[in-house]
Structures are given as C-alpha cells and as structure tokens.
Design an enzyme around this catalytic site. Structure first.
Site, PDB file in Angstrom:
ATOM      1  N   SER A  55     -11.350  -4.812  -4.282  1.00  0.00           N
ATOM      2  CA  SER A  55     -12.725  -4.300  -4.333  1.00  0.00           C
ATOM      3  C   SER A  55     -13.692  -5.356  -4.842  1.00  0.00           C
ATOM      4  CB  SER A  55     -12.756  -3.090  -5.268  1.00  0.00           C
ATOM      5  OG  SER A  55     -14.075  -2.784  -5.626  1.00  0.00           O
ATOM      6  N   TYR A 104     -11.555   0.812 -13.171  1.00  0.00           N
ATOM      7  CA  TYR A 104     -11.278   0.723 -11.730  1.00  0.00           C
ATOM      8  C   TYR A 104     -11.139  -0.744 -11.323  1.00  0.00           C
ATOM      9  CZ  TYR A 104     -12.181   0.697  -6.694  1.00  0.00           C
ATOM     10  OH  TYR A 104     -12.101   0.461  -5.332  1.00  0.00           O
TER      11      TYR A 104
HETATM   12  N1  LIG Z   1     -15.097   2.799   0.288  1.00  0.00           N
HETATM   13  C1  LIG Z   1     -15.481   1.694  -0.356  1.00  0.00           C
HETATM   14  O1  LIG Z   1     -16.674   1.350  -0.407  1.00  0.00           O
HETATM   15  C2  LIG Z   1     -14.462   0.830  -1.053  1.00  0.00           C
HETATM   16  C3  LIG Z   1     -14.926  -0.321  -1.709  1.00  0.00           C
HETATM   17  C4  LIG Z   1     -13.998  -1.142  -2.341  1.00  0.00           C
HETATM   18  C5  LIG Z   1     -12.655  -0.848  -2.302  1.00  0.00           C
HETATM   19  N2  LIG Z   1     -12.224   0.281  -1.683  1.00  0.00           N
HETATM   20  C6  LIG Z   1     -10.789   0.560  -1.657  1.00  0.00           C
HETATM   21  O2  LIG Z   1     -10.408   0.859  -0.327  1.00  0.00           O
HETATM   22  C7  LIG Z   1      -9.336   1.794  -0.323  1.00  0.00           C
HETATM   23  C8  LIG Z   1      -9.693   2.995   0.531  1.00  0.00           C
HETATM   24  O3  LIG Z   1     -10.862   3.605  -0.025  1.00  0.00           O
HETATM   25  P1  LIG Z   1     -11.579   4.846   0.628  1.00  0.00           P
HETATM   26  O4  LIG Z   1     -13.037   4.630   0.491  1.00  0.00           O
HETATM   27  O5  LIG Z   1     -10.997   5.124   1.954  1.00  0.00           O
HETATM   28  O6  LIG Z   1     -11.176   5.981  -0.429  1.00  0.00           O
HETATM   29  P2  LIG Z   1     -10.607   7.453  -0.207  1.00  0.00           P
HETATM   30  O7  LIG Z   1     -10.587   8.061  -1.567  1.00  0.00           O
HETATM   31  O8  LIG Z   1     -11.358   8.138   0.870  1.00  0.00           O
HETATM   32  O9  LIG Z   1      -9.139   7.186   0.297  1.00  0.00           O
HETATM   33  C9  LIG Z   1      -8.042   6.968  -0.564  1.00  0.00           C
HETATM   34  C10 LIG Z   1      -6.941   7.940  -0.171  1.00  0.00           C
HETATM   35  O10 LIG Z   1      -5.811   7.666  -1.001  1.00  0.00           O
HETATM   36  C11 LIG Z   1      -5.208   8.886  -1.349  1.00  0.00           C
HETATM   37  N3  LIG Z   1      -4.482   8.676  -2.595  1.00  0.00           N
HETATM   38  C12 LIG Z   1      -4.982   8.452  -3.842  1.00  0.00           C
HETATM   39  N4  LIG Z   1      -3.982   8.327  -4.726  1.00  0.00           N
HETATM   40  C13 LIG Z   1      -2.832   8.450  -4.021  1.00  0.00           C
HETATM   41  C14 LIG Z   1      -1.468   8.428  -4.374  1.00  0.00           C
HETATM   42  N5  LIG Z   1      -1.072   8.225  -5.644  1.00  0.00           N
HETATM   43  N6  LIG Z   1      -0.542   8.598  -3.410  1.00  0.00           N
HETATM   44  C15 LIG Z   1      -0.911   8.806  -2.111  1.00  0.00           C
HETATM   45  N7  LIG Z   1      -2.197   8.863  -1.720  1.00  0.00           N
HETATM   46  C16 LIG Z   1      -3.147   8.674  -2.664  1.00  0.00           C
HETATM   47  C17 LIG Z   1      -6.341   9.878  -1.493  1.00  0.00           C
HETATM   48  O11 LIG Z   1      -5.889  11.222  -1.279  1.00  0.00           O
HETATM   49  C18 LIG Z   1      -7.308   9.402  -0.412  1.00  0.00           C
HETATM   50  O12 LIG Z   1      -7.151  10.156   0.778  1.00  0.00           O
HETATM   51  C19 LIG Z   1      -9.055   2.129  -1.795  1.00  0.00           C
HETATM   52  O13 LIG Z   1      -8.009   1.282  -2.226  1.00  0.00           O
HETATM   53  C20 LIG Z   1     -10.357   1.749  -2.486  1.00  0.00           C
HETATM   54  O14 LIG Z   1     -10.133   1.419  -3.845  1.00  0.00           O
HETATM   55  C21 LIG Z   1     -13.104   1.142  -1.050  1.00  0.00           C
END
Ligand SMILES: NC(=O)c1ccc[n+]([C@@H]2O[C@H](COP(=O)([O-])OP(=O)(O)OC[C@H]3O[C@@H](n4cnc5c(N)ncnc54)[C@H](O)[C@@H]3O)[C@@H](O)[C@H]2O)c1
Length: 324
Positions: free
Chosen positions: A129, A154
């Site tokens: 991130s 985080y």
């Molecule tokens: N969306 C953004 O702007 C952004 C920015 C930086 C980093 N990220 C990273 O990208 C990745 C995806 O993010 P996103 O926006 O799709 O988030 P999201 O919350 O929509 O998706 C994450 C998914 O992981 C699942 N999850 C969480 N803990 C879990 C576990 N222990 N076992 C199995 N499943 C689990 C959740 O149910 C969720 O569906 C994450 O690693 C997040 O930290 C996202």
C-alpha cells in the site's frame, strides 16, 4: 496452471479474477467474506464470478494454516498466487488492530508458506500500500525512499508483509512482487472509501466530511488500471537478481486535490455536496503521489484513466447497483 487469487470477493480481487477468467485462465478464489463492510456486496461480486466455469471458490481464512493447506492440496494446478486478501483501511486500524495482525501478518505468513510448499510457484504477487510512505514529504513517492516511519498500524502491517516476502524470496528463491496500490476506486468499489462515501452521502442529501479542511491530495487510481498492472506483473516474474523479490508502486501518477475530486463527483451526479470541513484524522496522510517509472520500465504498464473518465463510470455503476 491456475492462479490462486485471495480476497476474490473483495473490490480488487473481484476485478482481477474477472479479468483472468475473461482471458480464459482458471482461477481458484479464496475469501472469508467478513463483515468489515456489507457482505452482500461481496456476495454479489462472487455471484458474478461463479458464472464462469473456470472459477472455483473456497470460503476460507488465509490465516488458518490447515484450511489453506487443504485448499492447496485440492489444487495442485496452482502455480501463481495473487494475494490480495487483507484487512484494509487506515482508520479502522485504530479501532480493531488485531484484525490487521491476523489477516496481514499471520495471513501473509500462511500465504508465503503455501507458496513455499507448492510444487511450482512461478510468482507470488501481493498487495502492499501507498500508506507505507507515511508522512514522507519528498514527492512523488519512490520505491527508493525510506519507509521506516508508518503512521498507522495498517501501514506497519503492509511494510511487514514486504519484509516477510523478501525473506521468503531470499531463503527459498520464491519470486515475489509487492505492489503498493495508490487509492483505488471504480465500479464495485469499497464502501469505506472516499468515492463511495461521497457519492452515497450526496445522493442521500447528507453532508460529507472532508478532513484536513480539504487540504489533501491523492493519487486516485482507476481499478481497471490497477488490474492491468497486477496482471502484467503476475504473468512475468522478477529475474536476474540474487533475491528474486521486487516492490513497485501502482498509481495514476497524478496527485489530485481533494476539492477537484469532489467537483468531478458533483458534476457526474448533477448534485452539489454539502461539505463539513474537519481537522486531519489520526493515521491519515496529507498527500500521495506515485512514481511509477520502474513499473513502466519493467512491465510497460501505464495508467490510462483520469478521474474525469473514471468517476462517471463509478457513479453509473453505483446508481445501477443501488437503483438510485
Ligand atoms: N483499495 C485500495 O485503494 C487499496 C490501496 C492500497 C492497498 N490495498 C490493498 O489491496 C488489497 C485488496 O484491497 P481491496 O480494496 O480489494 O479490499 P477489500 O476489503 O474489498 O478486499 C479484501 C478481501 O479480503 C477478504 N479478507 C480479509 N481478511 C481475510 C482473511 N483473513 N482470510 C480471507 N479473506 C480475507 C475480505 O473479506 C475482502 O473481501 C488489500 O491487500 C489492501 O490492503 C487496497
């Protein structure tokens, strides 16, 4: 050969899985479908993925070693991992810190062990991130910059995930690539993020909260660009290095002032926002801006979508999905 995509019911995992399936690649999806935000949205994403015969889904917790070992043993065809499951969100890490160590530290370890024990692991690609840059003032943020001063748990867990991946690449020669995503938005987006919160509140005639009195900038990245970057990276692998571990930024390479982001939303909705200005929130950062040159050089990735194109697409999806 198949891809294991974790977080497949999540925002980015859903889009990534869908794109792979459209390309005819088999996808093994894993997600625990937790209630950090409305699980109905996650189920609706999954319902679309389940229409593809090449999609197999396991409702499992990535931090539960035995459950994940079972998934791996059922699918010896997995050779590439796109690990996106995590506890996301900066603000919630002040409320429920243990959710972050569970999914982002324990979960990262289980996923690395899984990669280590695969018969063949061509590439372990995982989400990091932009928050790892903390309050760094040198812009744009470069992968060469120091990231030792996180301002939220985080961010600390995401940086820890990069270190753990590096260690596994060093010890076991697992090709790994961490992708530092910069504020992703788009259709099927996350309800805890600005685009979603603002559109929802404006449509409901409610005020929107804008932090640091609006003096914030974000490198907003459209989800299709993120997916293109993830898949460009996942289909290759780091090479020519003693330790096959790399980290890249994926952003739009444009740092937009928050007030401009809000104006584009207002224009797209044809409605005015009622803005309440608030001070900076703990754990938040004032500005993000991605240096994406290394990704352009190594993978030919270049983001295409400005917020002027991306926000109307998000608004159209929101209005159709929620029938408002
Ligand atoms: N969306 C953004 O702007 C952004 C920015 C930086 C980093 N990220 C990273 O990208 C990745 C995806 O993010 P996103 O926006 O799709 O988030 P999201 O919350 O929509 O998706 C994450 C998914 O992981 C699942 N999850 C969480 N803990 C879990 C576990 N222990 N076992 C199995 N499943 C689990 C959740 O149910 C969720 O569906 C994450 O690693 C997040 O930290 C996202």
């Amino acid at each position: 050969m198949a891809y294991l995509v974790t977080g497949a019911a999540g925002f980015i995992g859903f889009h990534t899985s869908q794109k792979l399936l459209e390309r005819g690649e088999p996808v093994i999806g894993v997600d625990v479908v937790n209630d950090y935000y409305d699980p109905a949205l996650k189920e609706a994403r999954l319902a679309l993925l389940k229409k593809y015969p090449a999609f197999t889904f396991h409702r499992a917790d990535i931090a539960e070693r035995e459950d994940m070992e079972k998934v791996a043993s059922l699918h010896p065809e997995i050779t590439r991992i796109i690990h996106l499951a995590a506890q996301a969100g900066v603000r919630y890490s002040l409320i429920n810190p243990y959710a972050y160590t569970h999914s982002n530290i324990d979960g990262q370890l289980v996923m690395l062990e899984l990669a280590r024990n695969l018969k063949q692991c061509d590439h372990f690609v995982y989400a990091s991130s932009s928050s790892v840059y903390g309050s760094n003032e040198k812009l744009p943020f470069s992968i060469e910059d120091r990231v030792d001063h996180p301002v939220s748990l985080y961010a600390a867990t995401k940086k820890a995930g990069e270190l753990m991946a590096h260690c596994y690449s060093h010890l076991y020669q697992i090709p790994s690539t961490g992708l530092r995503f910069f504020t992703v938005y788009g259709p099927w987006g996350r309800p805890d993020m600005a685009a979603f919160l603002f559109v929802k509140a404006i449509l409901e005639g409610k005020p929107i909260k804008v932090f640091n009195h609006g003096d914030m900038r974000r490198d907003f990245t459209f989800v299709d660009d993120i997916v293109e970057g993830i898949l460009a990276v996942a289909s290759g692998q780091p090479s020519g290095m003693a330790v096959p571990a790399k980290v890249y930024n994926i952003g739009n390479h444009r740092s937009e002032p928050l007030p401009r982001f809000i104006s584009v939303i207002e224009e797209s909705l044809g409605l005015k926002a009622n803005i309440i200005y608030e001070p900076m929130q703990a754990g938040d950062v004032k500005e993000t801006f991605a240096d994406i040159d290394p990704l352009v050089k190594d993978y030919g990735f270049y983001p295409k979508t400005s917020i002027d194109e991306g926000i109307p697409k998000f608004v159209t999806w929101y209005r159709e999905f929620y029938k408002v």
